[in-house]
Write a protein that holds these residues in place. Sequence first.
Motif, PDB file in Angstrom:
ATOM      1  N   GLU A 283      -4.346  15.753   8.349  1.00 42.09           N
ATOM      2  CA  GLU A 283      -5.236  14.591   8.261  1.00 42.09           C
ATOM      3  C   GLU A 283      -5.467  14.160   9.699  1.00 42.09           C
ATOM      4  O   GLU A 283      -4.611  13.544  10.315  1.00 42.09           O
TER       5      GLU A 283
ATOM      6  N   ARG B 147      -9.495  -3.601  10.332  1.00 42.98           N
ATOM      7  CA  ARG B 147      -8.184  -3.333   9.740  1.00 42.98           C
ATOM      8  C   ARG B 147      -7.317  -2.679  10.820  1.00 42.98           C
ATOM      9  O   ARG B 147      -7.749  -1.743  11.492  1.00 42.98           O
TER      10      ARG B 147
ATOM     11  N   TYR C 256       0.842  -1.205   0.000  1.00 45.93           N
ATOM     12  CA  TYR C 256       0.000   0.000   0.000  1.00 45.93           C
ATOM     13  C   TYR C 256       0.879   1.258   0.000  1.00 45.93           C
ATOM     14  O   TYR C 256       0.709   2.168  -0.823  1.00 45.93           O
TER      15      TYR C 256
ATOM     16  N   ASN D 293       0.115   4.340  13.440  1.00 54.29           N
ATOM     17  CA  ASN D 293      -0.790   3.241  13.048  1.00 54.29           C
ATOM     18  C   ASN D 293      -0.423   2.592  11.706  1.00 54.29           C
ATOM     19  O   ASN D 293      -0.641   1.405  11.497  1.00 54.29           O
TER      20      ASN D 293
ATOM     21  N   THR E 185      -7.402   2.946  13.046  1.00 52.89           N
ATOM     22  CA  THR E 185      -7.346   3.581  11.731  1.00 52.89           C
ATOM     23  C   THR E 185      -8.284   4.787  11.762  1.00 52.89           C
ATOM     24  O   THR E 185      -9.396   4.689  12.302  1.00 52.89           O
ATOM     25  N   CYS E 186      -7.831   5.899  11.172  1.00 53.65           N
ATOM     26  CA  CYS E 186      -8.652   7.125  11.241  1.00 53.65           C
ATOM     27  C   CYS E 186     -10.009   6.965  10.562  1.00 53.65           C
ATOM     28  O   CYS E 186     -10.968   7.640  10.934  1.00 53.65           O
TER      29      CYS E 186
ATOM     30  N   ALA F 218      -9.366   3.229   0.811  1.00 49.50           N
ATOM     31  CA  ALA F 218      -8.116   3.927   0.493  1.00 49.50           C
ATOM     32  C   ALA F 218      -7.445   3.328  -0.739  1.00 49.50           C
ATOM     33  O   ALA F 218      -7.466   2.122  -0.962  1.00 49.50           O
TER      34      ALA F 218
ATOM     35  N   MET G  63       1.939   5.892   5.847  1.00 50.76           N
ATOM     36  CA  MET G  63       1.661   7.318   6.053  1.00 50.76           C
ATOM     37  C   MET G  63       2.862   8.187   5.691  1.00 50.76           C
ATOM     38  O   MET G  63       2.717   9.284   5.154  1.00 50.76           O
TER      39      MET G  63
ATOM     40  N   ARG H  96       3.307   8.223   1.829  1.00 52.37           N
ATOM     41  CA  ARG H  96       2.375   9.046   1.066  1.00 52.37           C
ATOM     42  C   ARG H  96       2.544  10.547   1.324  1.00 52.37           C
ATOM     43  O   ARG H  96       1.878  11.357   0.706  1.00 52.37           O
TER      44      ARG H  96
ATOM     45  N   PHE I 183      -7.429  11.273  -0.306  1.00 53.54           N
ATOM     46  CA  PHE I 183      -7.722  10.897   1.076  1.00 53.54           C
ATOM     47  C   PHE I 183      -7.656  12.154   1.931  1.00 53.54           C
ATOM     48  O   PHE I 183      -6.639  12.844   1.958  1.00 53.54           O
TER      49      PHE I 183
HETATM   50  C1  SIN Z   1      -5.166   6.651   8.698  1.00 51.54           C
HETATM   51  O1  SIN Z   1      -5.586   5.917   9.567  1.00 51.54           O
HETATM   52  O2  SIN Z   1      -4.825   7.815   8.956  1.00 51.54           O
HETATM   53  C2  SIN Z   1      -5.013   6.252   7.263  1.00 51.54           C
HETATM   54  C3  SIN Z   1      -5.681   5.031   6.902  1.00 51.54           C
HETATM   55  C4  SIN Z   1      -5.682   4.744   5.426  1.00 51.54           C
HETATM   56  O3  SIN Z   1      -4.799   5.130   4.668  1.00 51.54           O
HETATM   57  O4  SIN Z   1      -6.622   4.082   5.021  1.00 51.54           O
END
Ligand code: SIN
Length: 489
Positions: A260, A288, A113, A159, A293-294, A451, A164, A167, A457
Amino acid sequence: MAISLDYPDLLRVDNFIGGEWQGSVTAARYAVYDPATGNKIVDVVDSGAADAQAATAEAHRAFESWRLQPAAVRAQLLKRWHALILQHTEDLARLISREQGKPMAEARGEVAYGASYVDWFASEAVRSYGDIIPAAVRSKKMLVTKEPVGVVVAITPWNFPLAMIARKIAPALAAGCTVIAKPAEDTPLTALALVALAEQAGVPRGVLNIVTSSREQVAEVVGAWLKDSRVRKITFTGSTAVGKLLARDSADTLKRLSLELGGNAPFIVFEDADLDAAVEGLMAAKFRNGGQTCVSPNRVYVQASVYDAFADKLSTRVSALRVGPGDRKDSQIGPMINARAVDKIERHVQDALTKGARLLAGGQRITDGPNYYAPTVLGDANHEMELAHEETFGPVVPLFRFNDESEVLAAANDTPFGLASYFYSRDVTRVWRLSEQLQTGIVGINEGALAAESAPFGGIKESGYGREGSRYGLDDYMATKYLCQGGLA
Ligand code: SIN
């Protein structure tokens, strides 16, 4: 306790500043712990303001030449980095799983990912087109170009220790910015390995730097960047409270920000939904990364006529989830990141039970290690409960009952947050109505896995601003410049 890697050189414990691996000027270090056992893995650099400033100076110096590199050169660097990340999938997954806790299968998925963002932005780098504006008079030419914003500080959460940071770094480098990465205190090892691979890929001196620090030092380190006008942008993923602080404290130097932040995602199941698909979608979205996860559904609303059937199906699936350390083959849910995380989950569940929730699955700590919590389903949730207003960030599903669309829409939007929402329905008119009315940056329609590197995102309201991934993601690292040439006729 060391980690056994195929390429032991990927276990890095120093900062990378100006092309050199180095300790702090104060020589301070802090310990990184395995969340599955509570044992120390290794010590890494505990940086201070002087280290942050050294990284800024290097990134600032490197920006002058990096910004002038042709986009194709920046793209080639990203492509080499992408290939190295994939080549080292197994070691990176071991690092993710050990320091963050997620099962190895999920950790491998995170490597793929995260790498997909590097590949995506390698391709976007060469597509940052400008515009030609038709001028009102023949004597003028009017053009729009895009330029990199400058030195970027990327502050990332624990997380997804690889995805993260990838990206954020990938679009920044693609745009021609230089970067200082500051990974989460709990999970610096994956980020350090990622930077070691960027070094192998040939990242020029100062273009990518990384600085680690403990919780105690983070205010000093980030404070040094906030004050420094050479840092032109901060990109942050984490809590809304910290996001607001960054927005306030970067005002004096008017930095660009991408934030974010937290979510409180509603997941709505209508009576016309395919219930089995809704259960599967919820399982994928909610569990997940163990719910850490946000975009994880935090409030699940089920229409009264299908509430009991849905609750039964879901509880059966949740009770069957296997909890264990990330390196155990059959683990589906790993430990939570630390004791504070488990304390919060426990507080939310206890609060819900005292306010009338019915325990349908789980509901307690698991004593195999310090940070495990059983996947949990709570029936009869209501809005008096803390978990209706605050992200639990763990494997807990509260089920709220609703009667009609307008009631559930009002409840879903009744939050300061606006990152993601989900709903399941087969009524096509409802699909469009809700898509327009849900106040979130991302909407899952009959889908739990949202995602993708090709998708934007990000959130609205107090979930922040800016977008990561997709063609919109590059713009976050670029400034628009208008050129007007006169005297042509
Ligand atoms: C996140 O939890 O901030 C990102 C999760 C994702 O990329 O799906």
